[in-house]
Motif scaffolding. Structure first.
Motif, mmCIF file in Angstrom:
data_model
loop_
_atom_site.group_PDB
_atom_site.id
_atom_site.type_symbol
_atom_site.label_atom_id
_atom_site.label_comp_id
_atom_site.label_asym_id
_atom_site.label_seq_id
_atom_site.Cartn_x
_atom_site.Cartn_y
_atom_site.Cartn_z
ATOM 1 N N GLU A 1 51.211 28.282 58.356
ATOM 2 C CA GLU A 1 51.798 28.843 57.341
ATOM 3 C C GLU A 1 51.977 30.251 57.083
ATOM 4 O OE1 GLU A 1 53.325 26.472 54.965
ATOM 5 O OE2 GLU A 1 53.038 24.992 56.331
ATOM 6 N N PHE A 2 53.038 30.643 56.474
ATOM 7 C CA PHE A 2 53.263 32.080 56.111
ATOM 8 C C PHE A 2 53.669 32.340 54.776
ATOM 9 C CE2 PHE A 2 54.495 31.693 60.631
ATOM 10 C CZ PHE A 2 53.765 32.663 61.127
ATOM 11 N N LYS A 3 52.800 33.372 54.343
ATOM 12 C CA LYS A 3 53.185 33.725 52.817
ATOM 13 C C LYS A 3 54.501 34.262 52.702
ATOM 14 C CE LYS A 3 48.515 35.157 52.006
ATOM 15 N NZ LYS A 3 47.406 36.160 51.788
ATOM 16 N N THR A 4 55.242 33.946 51.627
ATOM 17 C CA THR A 4 56.469 34.502 51.085
ATOM 18 C C THR A 4 56.403 35.579 50.232
ATOM 19 O OG1 THR A 4 56.842 32.738 49.403
ATOM 20 C CG2 THR A 4 57.590 32.322 51.494
ATOM 21 N N SER A 5 57.226 36.609 50.381
ATOM 22 C CA SER A 5 57.282 37.587 49.737
ATOM 23 C C SER A 5 58.761 37.790 49.004
ATOM 24 C CB SER A 5 56.842 38.911 50.057
ATOM 25 O OG SER A 5 57.412 39.352 51.360
ATOM 26 N N MET A 6 58.894 38.961 48.131
ATOM 27 C CA MET A 6 60.104 39.245 47.584
ATOM 28 C C MET A 6 61.167 39.422 48.690
ATOM 29 S SD MET A 6 61.009 39.297 44.533
ATOM 30 C CE MET A 6 61.450 40.216 43.098
ATOM 31 N N ARG A 7 60.843 40.103 49.607
ATOM 32 C CA ARG A 7 61.502 40.743 50.892
ATOM 33 C C ARG A 7 61.349 40.381 52.006
ATOM 34 N NH1 ARG A 7 63.954 46.264 50.483
ATOM 35 N NH2 ARG A 7 65.876 45.465 50.133
ATOM 36 N N GLY A 8 60.923 38.991 52.163
ATOM 37 C CA GLY A 8 60.474 38.347 53.457
ATOM 38 C C GLY A 8 61.572 38.182 54.363
ATOM 39 N N TYR A 9 61.144 37.449 55.446
ATOM 40 C CA TYR A 9 61.966 37.176 56.553
ATOM 41 C C TYR A 9 62.642 35.797 56.165
ATOM 42 C CZ TYR A 9 59.898 40.468 59.534
ATOM 43 O OH TYR A 9 59.496 41.856 60.013
ATOM 44 N N ASP A 10 63.950 35.627 57.063
ATOM 45 C CA ASP A 10 64.576 34.045 56.765
ATOM 46 C C ASP A 10 63.456 33.019 57.244
ATOM 47 O OD1 ASP A 10 66.379 32.160 56.195
ATOM 48 O OD2 ASP A 10 67.758 32.699 57.756
ATOM 49 N N LYS A 11 63.324 32.137 56.363
ATOM 50 C CA LYS A 11 62.327 31.092 56.635
ATOM 51 C C LYS A 11 62.872 30.262 57.918
ATOM 52 C CE LYS A 11 59.313 27.720 54.838
ATOM 53 N NZ LYS A 11 58.675 27.038 53.396
ATOM 54 N N ASP A 12 64.164 29.910 57.685
ATOM 55 C CA ASP A 12 64.755 28.883 58.855
ATOM 56 C C ASP A 12 64.824 29.639 60.166
ATOM 57 O OD1 ASP A 12 65.139 26.664 57.025
ATOM 58 O OD2 ASP A 12 67.199 27.713 56.753
ATOM 59 N N GLU A 13 65.077 31.035 60.271
ATOM 60 C CA GLU A 13 65.120 31.912 61.359
ATOM 61 C C GLU A 13 63.744 31.981 62.003
ATOM 62 O OE1 GLU A 13 66.590 36.304 62.995
ATOM 63 O OE2 GLU A 13 66.873 35.816 60.762
ATOM 64 N N VAL A 14 62.500 32.059 61.197
ATOM 65 C CA VAL A 14 61.551 32.132 61.752
ATOM 66 C C VAL A 14 60.923 30.813 62.362
ATOM 67 C CG1 VAL A 14 58.899 32.452 60.849
ATOM 68 C CG2 VAL A 14 60.579 34.095 60.127
ATOM 69 N N ASN A 15 61.393 29.806 61.612
ATOM 70 C CA ASN A 15 60.857 28.392 62.105
ATOM 71 C C ASN A 15 61.712 27.970 63.337
ATOM 72 O OD1 ASN A 15 59.171 27.448 59.950
ATOM 73 N ND2 ASN A 15 60.756 26.755 58.741
ATOM 74 N N GLU A 16 62.820 28.396 63.547
ATOM 75 C CA GLU A 16 63.485 28.342 64.765
ATOM 76 C C GLU A 16 62.900 28.885 65.950
ATOM 77 O OE1 GLU A 16 67.815 29.187 64.693
ATOM 78 O OE2 GLU A 16 67.951 27.701 62.889
ATOM 79 N N PHE A 17 62.591 30.152 65.623
ATOM 80 C CA PHE A 17 62.073 30.999 66.641
ATOM 81 C C PHE A 17 60.645 30.395 66.890
ATOM 82 C CE2 PHE A 17 59.322 34.726 67.828
ATOM 83 C CZ PHE A 17 60.095 35.094 69.005
#
Length: 105
Positions: free
Chosen positions: A15-31
């Motif tokens: 699990e990764f923390k989300t921040s205001m200007r974070g990465y696209d969650k779907d893109e990270v999950n696909e990777f």
């Protein structure tokens, strides 16, 4: 397996923390899904190579055993041949001593 810190399950459950200007969650999950597939493939290849390695070690052991037995039989055959040759030499010498003059004439 020694030296591997993450398993495919560890990567999947990370699990990764989300921040205001974070990465696209779907893109990270696909990777991460691609990484999981690679890990699974690598682990399967490693297991297959371990099995092949064991099989080859068994073959080497069998070859050494058969080589040792064949060299032993060859050695005994050579020693028998040498013994036969020695016997023939002795017989030849005896014939020369007993029948020497008759053989020369």
């Amino acid at each position: 397996m020694a030296g591997i810190k993450l398993s495919p399950k560890d990567i999947f459950e990370q699990e990764f923390k989300t921040s205001m200007r974070g990465y696209d969650k779907d893109e990270v999950n696909e990777f991460l899904d691609d990484i999981i597939k690679d890990y699974e493939n690598f682990m399967a290849q490693i297991q297959a190579l371990h099995k092949e390695n064991e099989k080859l070690r068994d073959q080497v052991t069998q070859n050494r055993i058969s080589e040792a037995s064949s060299s032993h039989s060859e050695l005994s055959r050579v020693s028998t041949s040498a013994t036969n040759f020695d016997i023939l030499k002795r017989i030849s010498r005896l014939e020369k001593e007993v029948f020497g003059k008759q053989i020369i004439e």
